[in-house]
Write a protein that holds these residues in place. Structure first.
Motif, short mmCIF file in Angstrom:
data_model
loop_
_atom_site.label_atom_id
_atom_site.label_comp_id
_atom_site.label_asym_id
_atom_site.label_seq_id
_atom_site.Cartn_x
_atom_site.Cartn_y
_atom_site.Cartn_z
N ILE A 1 -2.04 5.26 5.03
CA ILE A 1 -1.01 5.94 4.24
C ILE A 1 0.18 5.02 4.03
CG2 ILE A 1 0.75 7.77 4.33
CD1 ILE A 1 -1.35 9.59 5.58
N ASN A 2 0.63 4.38 5.12
CA ASN A 2 1.74 3.43 5.01
C ASN A 2 1.37 2.22 4.17
OD1 ASN A 2 3.77 4.76 6.33
ND2 ASN A 2 3.42 3.82 8.30
N LEU A 3 0.18 1.70 4.42
CA LEU A 3 -0.26 0.50 3.71
C LEU A 3 -0.31 0.73 2.19
CD1 LEU A 3 -1.13 -2.30 4.82
CD2 LEU A 3 -3.49 -1.61 4.43
N TYR A 4 -0.67 1.93 1.80
CA TYR A 4 -0.80 2.24 0.37
C TYR A 4 0.53 2.61 -0.27
CZ TYR A 4 -2.39 4.41 -3.96
OH TYR A 4 -2.57 4.72 -5.29
N ILE B 1 9.15 0.60 -1.59
CA ILE B 1 9.96 -0.62 -1.70
C ILE B 1 10.41 -0.82 -3.14
CG2 ILE B 1 9.92 -3.14 -1.52
CD1 ILE B 1 7.97 -2.80 0.85
N SER B 2 9.47 -0.65 -4.07
CA SER B 2 9.78 -0.82 -5.49
C SER B 2 10.82 0.21 -5.96
CB SER B 2 8.50 -0.68 -6.32
OG SER B 2 8.78 -0.77 -7.70
N TYR B 3 10.66 1.46 -5.52
CA TYR B 3 11.59 2.52 -5.92
C TYR B 3 12.98 2.26 -5.35
CZ TYR B 3 13.99 7.00 -5.84
OH TYR B 3 14.93 7.99 -5.97
N PHE B 4 13.06 1.89 -4.07
CA PHE B 4 14.35 1.64 -3.44
C PHE B 4 15.07 0.45 -4.08
CE2 PHE B 4 13.40 3.77 0.94
CZ PHE B 4 13.59 5.00 0.33
N LYS B 5 14.30 -0.56 -4.48
CA LYS B 5 14.91 -1.72 -5.13
C LYS B 5 15.48 -1.33 -6.50
CE LYS B 5 12.66 -5.66 -2.94
NZ LYS B 5 11.82 -6.87 -3.15
N LYS B 6 14.74 -0.50 -7.24
CA LYS B 6 15.22 -0.07 -8.56
C LYS B 6 16.46 0.81 -8.44
CE LYS B 6 10.74 -0.25 -10.92
NZ LYS B 6 9.64 0.53 -11.55
N SER C 1 0.76 4.30 12.23
CA SER C 1 1.90 4.26 11.33
C SER C 1 2.75 3.03 11.58
CB SER C 1 2.74 5.53 11.52
OG SER C 1 3.80 5.57 10.61
N GLY C 2 2.92 2.68 12.87
CA GLY C 2 3.70 1.50 13.22
C GLY C 2 3.06 0.22 12.71
N LEU C 3 1.74 0.12 12.83
CA LEU C 3 1.03 -1.06 12.34
C LEU C 3 1.13 -1.16 10.82
CD1 LEU C 3 -2.19 -0.92 14.57
CD2 LEU C 3 -0.36 -2.63 14.68
N GLY C 4 1.02 -0.01 10.14
CA GLY C 4 1.15 -0.01 8.68
C GLY C 4 2.53 -0.43 8.24
N PHE C 5 3.55 0.01 8.98
CA PHE C 5 4.93 -0.37 8.66
C PHE C 5 5.17 -1.84 8.99
CE2 PHE C 5 9.40 -0.85 9.95
CZ PHE C 5 10.02 -0.50 8.75
N LEU C 6 4.61 -2.31 10.10
CA LEU C 6 4.79 -3.70 10.53
C LEU C 6 4.25 -4.67 9.48
CD1 LEU C 6 5.69 -5.64 12.79
CD2 LEU C 6 3.39 -5.41 13.77
N TRP C 7 3.24 -4.24 8.72
CA TRP C 7 2.67 -5.06 7.66
C TRP C 7 3.76 -5.53 6.70
CZ3 TRP C 7 -2.73 -5.87 7.22
CH2 TRP C 7 -3.15 -6.52 6.05
N PHE C 8 4.77 -4.71 6.49
CA PHE C 8 5.84 -5.02 5.54
C PHE C 8 7.16 -5.34 6.24
CE2 PHE C 8 2.94 -1.92 3.68
CZ PHE C 8 2.51 -2.60 2.55
N ASN C 9 7.20 -5.18 7.57
CA ASN C 9 8.45 -5.35 8.31
C ASN C 9 8.52 -6.68 9.06
OD1 ASN C 9 10.09 -4.17 11.19
ND2 ASN C 9 11.06 -4.16 9.19
N THR C 10 7.42 -7.45 9.06
CA THR C 10 7.45 -8.76 9.70
C THR C 10 8.33 -9.71 8.90
OG1 THR C 10 5.37 -9.27 8.56
CG2 THR C 10 5.22 -8.62 10.86
N ILE D 1 6.38 10.65 7.72
CA ILE D 1 5.45 11.39 6.87
C ILE D 1 4.01 11.11 7.28
CG2 ILE D 1 4.53 11.62 4.52
CD1 ILE D 1 7.41 11.22 3.51
N SER D 2 3.68 9.84 7.48
CA SER D 2 2.30 9.48 7.83
C SER D 2 1.92 10.02 9.21
CB SER D 2 2.12 7.96 7.80
OG SER D 2 2.96 7.31 8.73
N ILE D 3 2.88 10.01 10.15
CA ILE D 3 2.62 10.56 11.49
C ILE D 3 2.37 12.06 11.40
CG2 ILE D 3 3.63 11.05 13.75
CD1 ILE D 3 5.10 8.37 13.53
N LEU D 4 3.23 12.76 10.66
CA LEU D 4 3.10 14.21 10.55
C LEU D 4 1.80 14.62 9.85
CD1 LEU D 4 6.80 15.14 9.66
CD2 LEU D 4 5.60 15.63 11.80
N ILE D 5 1.40 13.85 8.83
CA ILE D 5 0.13 14.14 8.15
C ILE D 5 -1.03 14.01 9.13
CG2 ILE D 5 -1.51 13.29 6.42
CD1 ILE D 5 0.89 12.63 4.64
N SER D 6 -1.03 12.93 9.91
CA SER D 6 -2.10 12.72 10.91
C SER D 6 -2.09 13.82 11.96
CB SER D 6 -1.94 11.35 11.57
OG SER D 6 -2.35 10.32 10.70
#
Length: 355
Positions: A31-34, A40-45, A244-253, A76-81
């Motif tokens: 969920i995070n990976l997708y 990110i794109s929305y927040f930048k805009k 969820s943490g691993l999915g977020f870490l993909w973009f947070n490193t 959100i991803s944690i709560l869905i799971s």
């Protein structure tokens, strides 16, 4: 949800704890990976960027155009799971959900105010602390009511076999400091790219192992941990946090494309503190989450030392900024703190089984 589906389909695998743990992790991860790239794109805009402290390290000025509030999709991803794979008839799950949502809302308001007013201050510290305390007290009182049938509450003591500390009303005060303290400790640690999320993953892994073992009377006896029949569902919740943490870490490193913000750090810290309370592993939490303790103590020492000597013990607190100002690269500091966090995990798990 799978528990309910299984009542009609009679598929044993759907209710298997190991099956639900694996798919809880994978679901929150993907969920995070997708979705995070779209966030990110929305927040930048919309220019929802992290507000950088003016008194922070000079190198942090390069982060000023990095989106924040990534913790929103962690939640959100944690709560869905949780709703997909956990047994929602288990009250332990709802205690953690209460903290996740309650602390998440406080973190959201704090992040939103920072962005709206372009200030690193956010909510007033007194106001934020007040609401963190109110939610913690409500959750602790609910847990206490559920434990009223027991004669006393026993806390496991690391490194001591079959030695438990019996507590009564002082337990509620201890729980308060565990939830609010862990929440703020994670918040303090979240200052470099990827620094906080990996210790969160490792701490979740440790608590997940304990929750899985606590529900089995034979394993819990061997592992020297309290037997808790309902604790196994917390292992599914822990794997949701890990994924969820691993999915977020993909973009947070480093270099981070998004920060979690207070919405992530406050809610994750509070939820992990709550899980430790439900497992009666408040003291073990100090070991498993040693990196958070280390960061918090550095801030406390800095304040005390400055008041007494009118000098700074560290160049800047929390201590990761001290090393940053000394010239160590951000990625080097982060990876070394990850290694220390992993060592704390090993020490904590090994402390459970002593001769």
């Amino acid at each position: 949800m799978l528990i309910w589906i299984n009542q009609y389909l009679y598929l044993t695998v759907l209710s298997s704890i190991s099956f639900r743990m694996i798919f809880s992790l994978l679901t929150s991860f993907f969920i995070n990976l997708y979705f995070i790239p779209y966030i990110i794109s929305y927040f930048k805009k919309s220019q929802k960027y992290q507000i950088i402290r003016k008194d922070g390290p000079i190198t942090h000025s390069l982060k000023k155009n990095t989106p924040t509030m990534g913790g929103l999709f962690i939640l959100i991803s944690i709560l869905i799971s949780i709703f997909l794979y956990c047994n929602l008839f288990n009250e332990y799950i709802w205690y953690v959900i209460g903290i996740l949502i309650g602390y998440g809302l406080i973190g959201f308001l704090d992040d939103y105010k920072k962005i709206k007013y372009q200030s690193p201050k956010g909510l007033k510290i007194s106001l934020k602390f007040f609401w963190l305390s109110i939610i913690a007290v409500i959750i602790i009182y609910s847990i206490h009511l559920n434990l009223n049938n027991s004669i006393s509450i026993e806390l496991a003591i690391p490194f001591y076999k079959k030695v438990f500390l019996k507590v009564n009303y002082l337990y509620m005060f201890l729980c308060y400091f565990v939830i609010v303290g862990t929440s703020n400790a994670v918040n303090l640690t979240d200052g470099l790219d990827g620094l906080a999320i990996m210790p969160i993953i490792l701490l979740s892994f440790g608590l997940g192992i304990i929750s899985f073992c606590s529900s089995n009377v034979f394993i819990s006896n061997y592992m020297n941990i309290p037997y808790l029949e309902k604790a196994n569902e917390l292992s599914v919740l822990c794997t949701a946090i890990i994924g969820s943490g691993l999915g977020f870490l993909w973009f947070n490193t480093y270099p981070a494309k998004i920060f979690m913000g207070d919405i992530g750090s406050l809610s994750l810290g509070g939820s992990l503190g709550t899980i430790a309370i439900l497992l009666h592993q408040e003291f073990l939490l100090l070991i498993l989450g040693g990196i958070f303790v280390f960061e918090t103590i550095s801030v406390i020492l800095q304040i005390i030392y400055f008041k007494i000597r009118k000098k700074r013990m560290f160049k800047m607190a929390p201590i990761h900024h001290h090393y940053e100002i000394k010239g160590l690269s951000e990625s080097l500091i982060v990876v070394r703190f990850w290694i220390i966090s992993l060592l704390f995990l090993f020490i904590g798990i090994l402390s459970l089984k002593v001769n």
